[in-house]
Scaffold this motif. Structure first.
Motif, PDB file in Angstrom:
ATOM      1  N   LEU A  60       0.826  -1.211   0.000  1.00  0.00           N
ATOM      2  CA  LEU A  60       0.000   0.000   0.000  1.00  0.00           C
ATOM      3  C   LEU A  60       0.864   1.266   0.000  1.00  0.00           C
ATOM      4  O   LEU A  60       0.558   2.233  -0.699  1.00  0.00           O
ATOM      5  N   HIS A  61       1.926   1.246   0.795  1.00  0.00           N
ATOM      6  CA  HIS A  61       2.837   2.400   0.815  1.00  0.00           C
ATOM      7  C   HIS A  61       3.482   2.613  -0.560  1.00  0.00           C
ATOM      8  O   HIS A  61       3.640   3.756  -1.010  1.00  0.00           O
ATOM      9  N   SER A  62       3.852   1.524  -1.211  1.00  0.00           N
ATOM     10  CA  SER A  62       4.497   1.660  -2.522  1.00  0.00           C
ATOM     11  C   SER A  62       3.524   2.186  -3.567  1.00  0.00           C
ATOM     12  O   SER A  62       3.899   2.980  -4.439  1.00  0.00           O
ATOM     13  N   GLU A  63       2.255   1.770  -3.483  1.00  0.00           N
ATOM     14  CA  GLU A  63       1.265   2.257  -4.434  1.00  0.00           C
ATOM     15  C   GLU A  63       0.953   3.737  -4.219  1.00  0.00           C
ATOM     16  O   GLU A  63       0.765   4.492  -5.177  1.00  0.00           O
ATOM     17  N   GLN A  64       0.902   4.149  -2.961  1.00  0.00           N
ATOM     18  CA  GLN A  64       0.705   5.568  -2.679  1.00  0.00           C
ATOM     19  C   GLN A  64       1.884   6.386  -3.196  1.00  0.00           C
ATOM     20  O   GLN A  64       1.709   7.455  -3.791  1.00  0.00           O
ATOM     21  N   ALA A  65       3.092   5.873  -2.989  1.00  0.00           N
ATOM     22  CA  ALA A  65       4.285   6.554  -3.492  1.00  0.00           C
ATOM     23  C   ALA A  65       4.259   6.630  -5.013  1.00  0.00           C
ATOM     24  O   ALA A  65       4.643   7.650  -5.599  1.00  0.00           O
ATOM     25  N   ARG A  66       3.810   5.570  -5.665  1.00  0.00           N
ATOM     26  CA  ARG A  66       3.728   5.573  -7.126  1.00  0.00           C
ATOM     27  C   ARG A  66       2.760   6.661  -7.618  1.00  0.00           C
ATOM     28  O   ARG A  66       3.060   7.396  -8.557  1.00  0.00           O
ATOM     29  N   SER A  67       1.625   6.766  -6.961  1.00  0.00           N
ATOM     30  CA  SER A  67       0.655   7.789  -7.351  1.00  0.00           C
ATOM     31  C   SER A  67       1.242   9.193  -7.199  1.00  0.00           C
ATOM     32  O   SER A  67       1.062  10.057  -8.061  1.00  0.00           O
ATOM     33  N   MET A  68       1.965   9.408  -6.099  1.00  0.00           N
ATOM     34  CA  MET A  68       2.577  10.719  -5.884  1.00  0.00           C
ATOM     35  C   MET A  68       3.704  10.971  -6.877  1.00  0.00           C
ATOM     36  O   MET A  68       3.953  12.117  -7.280  1.00  0.00           O
ATOM     37  N   SER A  69       4.374   9.915  -7.293  1.00  0.00           N
ATOM     38  CA  SER A  69       5.422  10.057  -8.305  1.00  0.00           C
ATOM     39  C   SER A  69       4.814  10.503  -9.636  1.00  0.00           C
ATOM     40  O   SER A  69       5.383  11.344 -10.348  1.00  0.00           O
ATOM     41  N   TYR A  70       3.661   9.945  -9.984  1.00  0.00           N
ATOM     42  CA  TYR A  70       2.957  10.383 -11.194  1.00  0.00           C
ATOM     43  C   TYR A  70       2.599  11.869 -11.093  1.00  0.00           C
ATOM     44  O   TYR A  70       2.769  12.626 -12.046  1.00  0.00           O
ATOM     45  N   LEU A  71       2.088  12.258  -9.933  1.00  0.00           N
ATOM     46  CA  LEU A  71       1.726  13.665  -9.725  1.00  0.00           C
ATOM     47  C   LEU A  71       2.941  14.567  -9.886  1.00  0.00           C
ATOM     48  O   LEU A  71       2.869  15.623 -10.525  1.00  0.00           O
ATOM     49  N   ALA A  72       4.078  14.146  -9.304  1.00  0.00           N
ATOM     50  CA  ALA A  72       5.303  14.943  -9.407  1.00  0.00           C
ATOM     51  C   ALA A  72       5.743  15.085 -10.856  1.00  0.00           C
ATOM     52  O   ALA A  72       6.151  16.176 -11.293  1.00  0.00           O
ATOM     53  N   ALA A  73       5.662  13.996 -11.639  1.00  0.00           N
ATOM     54  CA  ALA A  73       6.076  14.050 -13.044  1.00  0.00           C
ATOM     55  C   ALA A  73       5.181  14.978 -13.854  1.00  0.00           C
ATOM     56  O   ALA A  73       5.640  15.688 -14.754  1.00  0.00           O
TER      57      ALA A  73
END
Length: 380
Positions: free
Chosen positions: A288-301
């Motif tokens: 779950l933590h990794s998926e949340q981080a992935r979503s935030m990484s998309y937002l950052a990009a």
């Protein structure tokens, strides 16, 4: 929002993942770390051969003219392999800065070689008191009849020891903390008065402390307009933040896969420890933590090139803070699930742990970016 990647983007992902899998094994990486340089020029040329060093270089200068999303995908894959070559500083920060600083001559002279991988150009900006505040520049550039004289110290410059040329930030006017008055200069790392102290960092990467003592440079070494470099530095910094988040997400994916595989094979009380419900809960939390981080990484990009400075700052700081927290949680859980072996050099998980820790501290840690987010939100 559509998070599906185009056919070209998926091909890019597959190409980099295949290279990492086939050419950048744990053993190959260990041999590179043991080499005198601590990184491989041969591997760098291989990355260039795949077109990765050209990713952020405009097409008119021999690049691919791609953007933050493609960089995110590449950093995901490089993160999985813990690639130690200086991709972030040389293939992300440098071309972004040279593209944004609006100096046609410098771009024409440097960007084609950056794209081909023939020349490694590194931005030397961070100083001992920077602490994430990129407007903190104490290095001075005094104007002379023939050019400038640089005095100051840059520290923990990623890839600094590999640089064929440095792009050094220095203050030509104003006080420390001002955004105006910051300039960029091309500096030969072998020039008189320049001392480059190269060293390995805890995560296997390379960095350098660079001292400039009365370094005389010609007027032609100035890149862009005098005192107007901050916007370009900020753009390079923001895209580097996005890229770091993406690298961390790639590492988290690898950590979760490695840990799941280990728990399926490690037996206790006659059965794999993956069957223990309490450990299943831990691994579910890691996912779950990794998926949340992935979503935030998309937002950052998506947001790292936003014209709205406040929106850009909030998105990037939120992403860096959440990715830092997620990386710490996942790395700690992975080591605990591996037991004492998780701290040994022989297991990749310990190297993942170190890199995630370093990423959190690079360009401002989670606490710093939480405060940045609050400040940007209050200013909105």
């Amino acid at each position: 929002m559509d998070f599906n990647f185009s056919e070209e983007q998926q091909l890019l992902v597959d190409t980099v993942q295949r290279y990492v899998r086939d050419e950048y094994s744990f053993e190959a990486r260990r041999d590179i770390l043991k080499s005198p340089a601590g990184w491989s020029r041969e591997k760098w040329q291989a990355l260039a051969g795949l077109g990765l060093t050209a990713l952020n270089v405009p097409e008119e200068h021999g690049g691919l003219g791609s953007g933050p999303v493609e960089t995110m995908l590449v950093m995901n894959a490089l993160g999985e392999g813990l690639v130690v070559e200086p991709f972030l500083p040389a293939a992300v920060m440098t071309p972004v800065l040279l593209t944004r600083i609006d100096d046609k001559a410098a771009a024409e002279q440097l960007l084609p070689d950056v794209a081909s991988g023939e020349r490694i150009v590194i931005v030397a900006h961070q100083e001992p008191q920077t602490r994430g505040e990129i407007n903190h520049v104490a290095t001075r550039a005094e104007k002379t009849s023939s050019g400038y004289v640089l005095d100051g110290v840059k520290n923990v410059i990623l890839g600094g020891g590999a640089a064929d040329e440095l792009l050094v930030s220095a203050r030509t006017a104003g006080r420390v903390g001002d955004t105006d008055g910051i300039s960029i200069f091309r500096v030969d790392p072998k020039a008189a008065g320049v001392t480059v102290k190269d060293y390995g960092t805890i995560d296997g990467q390379r960095a350098a402390d660079i001292e400039l003592k009365k370094v005389a440079v010609p007027a032609s070494s100035l890149v862009g307009a005098e005192g107007k470099a901050f916007a370009a530095i900020e753009a390079a910094h923001d895209q580097a933040l996005s890229a770091l988040c993406a690298e961390a997400v790639g590492i988290m994916k690898a950590v979760n896969a490695t840990t799941l595989d280990y728990t399926k094979n490690r037996k206790q009380f006659g059965q794999p420890i993956a069957r223990f419900q309490v450990l299943q809960h831990r691994m579910a939390d890691m996912f779950l933590h990794s998926e949340q981080a992935r979503s935030m990484s998309y937002l950052a990009a998506i947001r790292c090139v936003d014209s709205d400075a406040g929106e850009r700052r909030r998105a990037l700081s939120a992403a860096k803070a959440i990715v830092g927290q997620a990386g710490r949680f996942i790395a700690q859980q992975a080591v605990q699930l591996h037991g004492g072996m998780g701290m040994t050099e022989e297991l990749m998980v310990s190297h993942y742990f170190k890199r995630l820790t370093a990423i959190d501290l690079t360009l401002g840690d989670a606490d710093f970016h939480t405060q940045q987010f609050i400040a940007a939100s209050n200013a909105a």
